[in-house]
Structures are given as structure tokens and as C-alpha cells.
Design a protein around this motif. Structure first.
Motif, mmCIF file in Angstrom:
data_model
loop_
_atom_site.group_PDB
_atom_site.id
_atom_site.type_symbol
_atom_site.label_atom_id
_atom_site.label_comp_id
_atom_site.label_asym_id
_atom_site.label_seq_id
_atom_site.Cartn_x
_atom_site.Cartn_y
_atom_site.Cartn_z
ATOM 1 N N CYS A 179 0.937 -1.208 -0.184
ATOM 2 C CA CYS A 179 0.099 -0.152 0.062
ATOM 3 C C CYS A 179 0.722 1.161 -0.111
ATOM 4 O O CYS A 179 1.912 1.352 0.609
ATOM 5 N N MET B 277 -5.381 5.842 1.810
ATOM 6 C CA MET B 277 -4.236 5.076 1.191
ATOM 7 C C MET B 277 -2.901 5.508 1.752
ATOM 8 O O MET B 277 -2.720 6.717 1.252
ATOM 9 N N MET C 78 -4.034 0.611 3.954
ATOM 10 C CA MET C 78 -5.275 1.314 3.406
ATOM 11 C C MET C 78 -6.600 1.024 4.346
ATOM 12 O O MET C 78 -6.976 -0.111 4.809
ATOM 13 N N LEU D 152 -4.935 -4.432 -5.085
ATOM 14 C CA LEU D 152 -4.376 -3.397 -5.388
ATOM 15 C C LEU D 152 -3.737 -2.749 -6.839
ATOM 16 O O LEU D 152 -3.593 -3.931 -7.350
#
Length: 108
Positions: free
Chosen positions: A53, A78, A83, A100
Motif C-alpha cells: 500500500c 491509502m 489502506m 491493489l
């Protein structure tokens, strides 16, 4: 599934083969950018901790049961290594898959 390729300054046949395997795997959609998320009954937000992330990446939730399919959600935050998804109302216990996408360089 491909593996990470060592970053060395001189190419070797083994490194070139590993690079080809990694590129081919990515082109086949095997990018290892997914996970599963359990949401407890009554939660209005949930955070995923994952080193992939970072700001600018996009994330999607995929409902994996009827309770998850009935929930409105959005990606609220994020940041590096996490996130957070928020829900419009607290769902019952449910399960999502997540994915993602992107390189983290989204310009607004």
C-alpha cells in the motif's frame, strides 16, 4: 508464480531467465497484489496493513458473500503500508477479496 529477480550489475543467464519468468507471470495476471479481508459485524471501517500500500495506488473490494455484496464501501485512505475502507452502514460479518492497482503516481 514468478519470483523477485535479484538486482545485480552484471546479467547472468539465470538472472535473465528469472526476469523472463517474472515478466511472463505479470503479463498473465499473476501479480500477487491481492488479499482477503474479514469484516466483523458492526464495523463501519476496516484497515488493511500491507507493505504494498502507498499513496496514489487504487484498491478495490470484491464481495465474497451475500452480506458483503449488500454493502456500499469506498477507499477512505491509502498510505504507506495501509489502506482503510469505510462502509455507508455497518454490515453483518462478511468477507471481501481486495486488489491493489497502479504504481502510486496518480496525478489529480
Amino acid at each position: 508464480m514468478g519470483k523477485y529477480v535479484s538486482q545485480i550489475d552484471k546479467p547472468t543467464p539465470a538472472q535473465m531467465l528469472a526476469l523472463a519468468v517474472g515478466v511472463n507471470s505479470a503479463l498473465q495476471g499473476e501479480t500477487a497484489n491481492t488479499g482477503v479481508l474479514q469484516v466483523a459485524a458492526g464495523q463501519t471501517e476496516v484497515t488493511v496493513q500491507d507493505a504494498r500500500c502507498r499513496a496514489g495506488r487504487l484498491a478495490l473490494l470484491i464481495p465474497m458473500d451475500a452480506a458483503a455484496a449488500a454493502v456500499d464501501w469506498w477507499l477512505a485512505d491509502m498510505t504507506r503500508n495501509s489502506m482503510t475502507f469505510e462502509f455507508s452502514s455497518a454490515p453483518g460479518a462478511c468477507r471481501f477479496g481486495w486488489v491493489l492497482m497502479g504504481d502510486g503516481n496518480i496525478k489529480e
